[in-house]
Design a protein around this motif. Structure first.
Motif, PDB file in Angstrom:
ATOM      1  N   THR A   1       0.802  -1.227  -0.014  1.00  6.78           N
ATOM      2  CA  THR A   1       0.171  -0.180   0.057  1.00  6.78           C
ATOM      3  C   THR A   1       0.798   1.205  -0.108  1.00  6.78           C
ATOM      4  OG1 THR A   1       0.037   0.014   2.395  1.00  6.78           O
ATOM      5  CG2 THR A   1      -1.598  -1.214   1.245  1.00  6.78           C
ATOM      6  N   THR A   2       2.293   1.124   0.273  1.00  8.09           N
ATOM      7  CA  THR A   2       3.024   2.315   0.437  1.00  8.09           C
ATOM      8  C   THR A   2       3.679   2.646  -0.980  1.00  8.09           C
ATOM      9  OG1 THR A   2       5.118   1.187   0.844  1.00  8.09           O
ATOM     10  CG2 THR A   2       3.602   1.582   2.828  1.00  8.09           C
ATOM     11  N   PHE A   3       3.247   1.859  -1.944  1.00  9.30           N
ATOM     12  CA  PHE A   3       4.120   2.239  -3.292  1.00  9.30           C
ATOM     13  C   PHE A   3       3.320   3.296  -4.066  1.00  9.30           C
ATOM     14  CE2 PHE A   3       5.799  -2.586  -3.157  1.00  9.30           C
ATOM     15  CZ  PHE A   3       6.685  -2.120  -2.298  1.00  9.30           C
ATOM     16  N   GLY A   4       1.989   3.249  -4.117  1.00  8.33           N
ATOM     17  CA  GLY A   4       1.093   4.314  -4.759  1.00  8.33           C
ATOM     18  C   GLY A   4       0.786   3.599  -6.296  1.00  8.33           C
ATOM     19  N   LYS A   5      -0.043   4.210  -6.623  1.00  8.06           N
ATOM     20  CA  LYS A   5      -0.624   3.458  -8.040  1.00  8.06           C
ATOM     21  C   LYS A   5       0.195   3.615  -9.454  1.00  8.06           C
ATOM     22  CE  LYS A   5      -3.104   7.690  -9.433  1.00  8.06           C
ATOM     23  NZ  LYS A   5      -4.625   8.223  -9.668  1.00  8.06           N
ATOM     24  N   ASN A   6       1.179   4.483  -9.248  1.00  4.89           N
ATOM     25  CA  ASN A   6       2.175   4.458 -10.576  1.00  4.89           C
ATOM     26  C   ASN A   6       3.509   3.696 -10.356  1.00  4.89           C
ATOM     27  OD1 ASN A   6       0.518   6.473 -11.947  1.00  4.89           O
ATOM     28  ND2 ASN A   6       1.026   7.920 -10.331  1.00  4.89           N
ATOM     29  N   ALA A   7       3.534   2.886  -9.465  1.00 12.35           N
ATOM     30  CA  ALA A   7       4.581   2.179  -9.012  1.00 12.35           C
ATOM     31  C   ALA A   7       5.043   1.133 -10.147  1.00 12.35           C
ATOM     32  CB  ALA A   7       4.696   1.385  -7.785  1.00 12.35           C
ATOM     33  N   LEU A   8       6.404   1.215 -10.487  1.00 15.26           N
ATOM     34  CA  LEU A   8       6.814   0.114 -11.402  1.00 15.26           C
ATOM     35  C   LEU A   8       7.437  -1.119 -10.606  1.00 15.26           C
ATOM     36  CD1 LEU A   8       9.170   0.733 -14.538  1.00 15.26           C
ATOM     37  CD2 LEU A   8       9.637  -0.999 -12.981  1.00 15.26           C
ATOM     38  N   LYS A   9       6.834  -2.126 -10.815  1.00 18.17           N
ATOM     39  CA  LYS A   9       7.373  -3.442  -9.888  1.00 18.17           C
ATOM     40  C   LYS A   9       7.741  -4.751 -10.993  1.00 18.17           C
ATOM     41  CE  LYS A   9       3.047  -3.171  -7.887  1.00 18.17           C
ATOM     42  NZ  LYS A   9       1.948  -3.358  -7.006  1.00 18.17           N
ATOM     43  N   PHE A  10       8.704  -5.240 -10.188  1.00 18.90           N
ATOM     44  CA  PHE A  10       8.802  -6.438 -11.057  1.00 18.90           C
ATOM     45  C   PHE A  10       9.526  -7.471 -10.041  1.00 18.90           C
ATOM     46  CE2 PHE A  10      12.665  -3.789 -11.715  1.00 18.90           C
ATOM     47  CZ  PHE A  10      13.617  -4.748 -11.356  1.00 18.90           C
ATOM     48  N   THR A  11       9.672  -8.705 -10.252  1.00 19.67           N
ATOM     49  CA  THR A  11      10.240  -9.763  -9.639  1.00 19.67           C
ATOM     50  C   THR A  11      11.497 -10.559 -10.189  1.00 19.67           C
ATOM     51  OG1 THR A  11       8.016 -10.347  -8.656  1.00 19.67           O
ATOM     52  CG2 THR A  11       9.800 -11.951  -8.496  1.00 19.67           C
ATOM     53  N   ALA A  12      12.699 -10.722  -9.535  1.00 19.93           N
ATOM     54  CA  ALA A  12      13.714 -10.897 -10.156  1.00 19.93           C
ATOM     55  C   ALA A  12      14.197 -12.352  -9.102  1.00 19.93           C
ATOM     56  CB  ALA A  12      14.822 -10.091 -10.367  1.00 19.93           C
ATOM     57  N   GLN A  13      14.878 -13.255  -9.634  1.00 21.41           N
ATOM     58  CA  GLN A  13      15.271 -14.366  -9.050  1.00 21.41           C
ATOM     59  C   GLN A  13      16.824 -14.508  -9.167  1.00 21.41           C
ATOM     60  OE1 GLN A  13      15.019 -18.515 -10.468  1.00 21.41           O
ATOM     61  NE2 GLN A  13      13.493 -18.859  -8.870  1.00 21.41           N
ATOM     62  N   THR A  14      17.446 -14.738  -7.913  1.00 22.95           N
ATOM     63  CA  THR A  14      19.002 -14.968  -7.982  1.00 22.95           C
ATOM     64  C   THR A  14      19.420 -16.392  -8.729  1.00 22.95           C
ATOM     65  OG1 THR A  14      18.708 -16.363  -6.025  1.00 22.95           O
ATOM     66  CG2 THR A  14      19.131 -13.956  -5.712  1.00 22.95           C
ATOM     67  N   THR A  15      20.180 -16.249  -9.587  1.00 23.65           N
ATOM     68  CA  THR A  15      20.807 -17.315 -10.490  1.00 23.65           C
ATOM     69  C   THR A  15      21.843 -18.180  -9.706  1.00 23.65           C
ATOM     70  OG1 THR A  15      22.203 -15.896 -11.680  1.00 23.65           O
ATOM     71  CG2 THR A  15      20.069 -16.159 -12.618  1.00 23.65           C
ATOM     72  N   GLY A  16      22.410 -17.605  -8.726  1.00 23.97           N
ATOM     73  CA  GLY A  16      23.590 -18.036  -7.830  1.00 23.97           C
ATOM     74  C   GLY A  16      23.561 -17.519  -6.349  1.00 23.97           C
TER      75      GLY A  16
ATOM     76  N   GLY B   1      19.077  -3.655 -15.486  1.00 22.93           N
ATOM     77  CA  GLY B   1      20.195  -3.999 -16.143  1.00 22.93           C
ATOM     78  C   GLY B   1      21.431  -4.423 -15.362  1.00 22.93           C
ATOM     79  N   VAL B   2      21.258  -3.786 -14.296  1.00 24.99           N
ATOM     80  CA  VAL B   2      22.604  -3.873 -13.269  1.00 24.99           C
ATOM     81  C   VAL B   2      22.337  -5.347 -12.631  1.00 24.99           C
ATOM     82  CG1 VAL B   2      21.514  -2.804 -10.973  1.00 24.99           C
ATOM     83  CG2 VAL B   2      24.150  -2.913 -11.474  1.00 24.99           C
ATOM     84  N   LEU B   3      21.089  -5.706 -12.245  1.00 22.65           N
ATOM     85  CA  LEU B   3      20.731  -7.158 -11.795  1.00 22.65           C
ATOM     86  C   LEU B   3      21.160  -8.126 -12.580  1.00 22.65           C
ATOM     87  CD1 LEU B   3      17.288  -6.133 -10.067  1.00 22.65           C
ATOM     88  CD2 LEU B   3      19.569  -6.723  -8.901  1.00 22.65           C
ATOM     89  N   GLU B   4      20.945  -8.034 -13.826  1.00 19.86           N
ATOM     90  CA  GLU B   4      20.926  -8.973 -14.864  1.00 19.86           C
ATOM     91  C   GLU B   4      22.445  -9.250 -15.288  1.00 19.86           C
ATOM     92  OE1 GLU B   4      16.758 -10.791 -16.362  1.00 19.86           O
ATOM     93  OE2 GLU B   4      17.766  -9.051 -17.869  1.00 19.86           O
ATOM     94  N   HIS B   5      23.096  -7.971 -15.771  1.00 24.33           N
ATOM     95  CA  HIS B   5      24.284  -8.067 -16.367  1.00 24.33           C
ATOM     96  C   HIS B   5      25.339  -7.712 -15.571  1.00 24.33           C
ATOM     97  CE1 HIS B   5      21.895  -8.468 -20.062  1.00 24.33           C
ATOM     98  NE2 HIS B   5      21.259  -7.558 -19.729  1.00 24.33           N
ATOM     99  N   ARG B   6      25.375  -6.991 -14.509  1.00 22.03           N
ATOM    100  CA  ARG B   6      26.750  -6.862 -13.451  1.00 22.03           C
ATOM    101  C   ARG B   6      26.421  -7.347 -12.274  1.00 22.03           C
ATOM    102  NH1 ARG B   6      31.059  -5.915 -15.967  1.00 22.03           N
ATOM    103  NH2 ARG B   6      31.684  -4.409 -14.284  1.00 22.03           N
ATOM    104  N   GLY B   7      25.472  -7.613 -11.656  1.00 19.12           N
ATOM    105  CA  GLY B   7      25.054  -8.390 -10.289  1.00 19.12           C
ATOM    106  C   GLY B   7      25.034  -7.241  -9.142  1.00 19.12           C
TER     107      GLY B   7
END
Length: 665
Positions: free
Chosen positions: A80-95, A281-287
């Protein structure tokens, strides 16, 4: 006056934690793991630290069983704290993933970010904002045609304020991008809020390990070479288990949200999307987090909607452009086991029997060093190694990631009494009385995809010139040159070495990847000399140390063996010949060339000396294998070059005769 004294006497006296719980830790099965880590964990040697960290993992598992409902409620309230215009996504650790290792704690470099209230691992918004900012400045901005306009977008997303840090950043960007961007006047908060990343489910924790094999060399103590007589110093730390999902959220700050609501400001919406692309980008390509150059902290987007697919495509487009036009280079290689590999993490159990990126990176670093040991003195060798591979202060320019392609279930090693196979695997089947369990190994044909990333960087080295005054010199190591360095190290590893325990006895041998087959040892030596000539500052030194491995003086022998029954039979044949030779040499002080500790007079008690001879197996075609022997006669601390060479020739003659006789021809 007396009344005041009486009041002071009634005040409660603050007690130390140890005064409440005693000198020993309380034996509890249920406790907030963060509370235990911060308040109850007792410092000590690494063996003690290992026990403490395992206890934190156990507490986390116990809380995990009971805390899921609590996490669900907390996550629901948080949404409820994010607001209606929030950008959200889920990412999983590969290691494995870790962060805040150096947080102030009783344990040495063993911290991790645990929620102060609930106790689960999470990623603070400050860390997320920092890594996204680094990606925007280091990856995205250099590829933009209008640098000042791009810089303005970075400032609007993250905010700005006059500070030495910002001035240094702009100065560095001007140098890298060859542009004239300016620091904005005044100060402003960013339009985008980077929220904490919470786990989807209660994340598991593991005890991980980093091994420093050359502590005195890396610390610069007594100009000590990186020889194999030092005992490795393990450092245990906490990490989040692979395949853990985290929810990430970005939203507009209150002022930006009002502007967006009143005027439907498309620019603000675009900034929010751009910030999301930088973060992914940093999560997937740089860590993310700590030890990213060693493969930690890589994430992969969990695609749940069309918006997620668009976000991933745009983020990938930014990275691809950085590869083409920016300061980054990357290539992938397929690695496949030829022989069984004794792989392990901190616990040396079944669940951590896998090839860790940090392990592979350590092997690559070792073989890279063999190309330069004969050209540089110890201090200069370390200086160049730090430039390529990094140190505790600065990250290197080589970043690796491993992805498992062909999962093989670990198998527990069983003793084969009086066999050659058991002889070369000595120590992997420990006695129960030693409290060391039998080791697990991965079978041949297990495979991985290795991703190597490199980036261009300017390094400055402090030079000691003839006048004994200190000056600074700098050189740009290009992304292409860095990639060649990494590829040559990979070639040497896959031709002469192996991964895991007992790799010098042929275990953990890797097949040669197609992309590095064009190299050979002479080419590596030539390329290393060319690299030094280009840098110029690293000229050949007169006081090169003969106590470390030098590719230029290595002796290489090959034996071809046919077997219809696979690699185990080939290794048994080699092990039997090796065992017979060692038995014949009993009492010979030069036997330590094959590795110590052994009961030989030339090696001091409790002194470690790894074998200066590397055995590597490769499959040529059908049922034909090659046993490759690479010896470094200059590497022994206890014997001179001539003595080492003579012993190596005796081993060669013995193996040649025994293997040929065994094959019957």
């Amino acid at each position: 006056m007396s009344q005041t004294c009486n009041q002071e006497q009634k005040r409660p006296v603050m007690k130390r934690v140890c005064g409440i719980i005693g000198d020993e830790q309380p034996e509890v099965d249920s406790c907030n793991p963060g509370l235990w880590l911060d308040k109850f964990a007792m410092p000590g040697e690494q063996k003690k630290q290992h026990e403490e960290i395992k206890h934190v993992c156990l507490l986390n598992d116990n809380v995990k069983k009971e805390g899921f409902a609590l996490l669900v409620d907390a996550r629901s309230n948080r949404e409820t704290t994010f607001g209606k215009n929030a950008l959200k996504f889920t990412a999983q650790t590969t290691g494995s993933f870790t962060l805040h290792l150096a947080r102030a704690l009783a344990l040495e470099n063993a911290g991790i970010c645990l929620h102060p209230v609930y106790g689960f691992a999470y990623i603070p918004g400050t860390a997320i904002k920092g890594m996204a900012h680094a990606f925007a400045c280091g990856v995205w901005l250099p590829t933009q045609s209008n640098k000042q306009e791009a810089w303005d977008k970075v400032c609007k997303v993250f905010g700005w304020a006059p500070s030495p840090w910002l001035n240094e950043l702009v100065k560095d960007l001007k140098k890298k991008c060859d542009c004239d961007i300016a620091v904005r006047e005044g100060a402003s908060v960013g339009d985008i809020i980077f929220h904490d990343a919470w786990p989807v489910e209660w994340p598991g924790l593991i005890c991980d390990i980093a091994n420093n094999h050359h502590q005195k060399y890396y610390s610069g103590e007594d100009n000590m070479p990186p020889g194999d007589w030092e005992n490795p110093k393990p450092v245990y730390f906490l990490a989040v288990k692979p395949e853990t999902e985290f929810d990430f959220a970005l939203s507009l700050n209150s002022i930006a949200a009002i502007k967006h609501a009143q005027a439907t400001d498309d620019d603000i919406t675009d900034l929010l999307k751009l910030a999301g692309q930088w973060l992914l980008g940093v999560l997937e390509h740089r860590g993310a987090g700590a030890k990213t150059n060693s493969g930690y902290g890589r994430f992969e987007l969990v695609e749940k909607s069309e918006e997620d697919k668009t976000l991933k495509a745009e983020s990938k487009r930014i990275w691809d452009k950085a590869i083409r036009e920016g300061n980054f280079c990357e290539e992938t290689f397929t690695l496949e086991l030829v022989t069984p590999a004794f792989l392990a993490g901190a616990n040396q159990e079944k669940e951590d029997c896998h090839l860790r990126p940090a392990t592979l990176r350590g092997h690559l670093r070792w073989w890279w060093r063999t190309m330069y040991a004969g050209h540089l003195d110890i201090a200069t060798l370390k200086e160049l190694e730090d430039a390529i591979w990094g140190n505790t202060k600065n990250s290197g320019i080589v970043n690796i990631t491993l992805t498992c392609l062909n999962k093989k279930q670990p198998v527990q090693f069983n003793k084969r009494q009086n066999s050659g196979y058991y002889f070369i695997a000595y120590g992997m089947d420990e006695n129960a009385s030693d409290n060391k369990p039998k080791r697990y190994f991965l079978s041949p044909e297990a495979s991985w995809e290795l991703l190597i990333q490199t980036n261009s960087r300017v390094f400055e080295w402090e030079l000691l010139i003839q006048t004994n005054s200190r000056v600074f010199d700098g050189y740009v190591i290009s992304k292409e040159a860095a990639m060649e360095q990494a590829k040559m190290a990979l070639f040497l590893l896959c031709r002469h070495g192996g991964v895991g325990a007992k790799c010098r006895k042929g275990f953990g041998s890797l097949a040669m990847p197609v992309k590095v087959q064009h190299f050979n040892a002479q080419e590596c030596i030539k390329q290393s000399k060319n690299f030094l000539n280009v840098i110029q500052r690293f000229n050949k030194k007169q006081n090169c140390c003969e106590q470390i491995y030098d590719l230029g003086v290595a002796i290489e022998k090959e034996y071809q063996i046919k077997s219809n029954n696979g690699i185990d039979v080939v290794m048994e044949l080699f092990g039997k010949a090796y065992k017979e030779f060692a038995k014949e040499q009993k009492g010979n002080p030069h036997l330590a060339v094959l590795g110590a500790p052994r009961k030989v007079t030339s090696v001091t008690p409790n002194e470690r000396l790894a074998s200066i001879i590397h055995f590597h197996f490769d499959k040529l075609r059908n049922e034909e294998y090659v046993l490759r022997v690479t010896a470094f006669p200059s590497a022994s601390k206890n014997f001179n070059v001539a003595e080492s060479k003579k012993f190596i020739e005796e081993l060669d003659n013995s193996l040649k005769a025994k293997i040929i006789d065994e094959k019957g021809g």
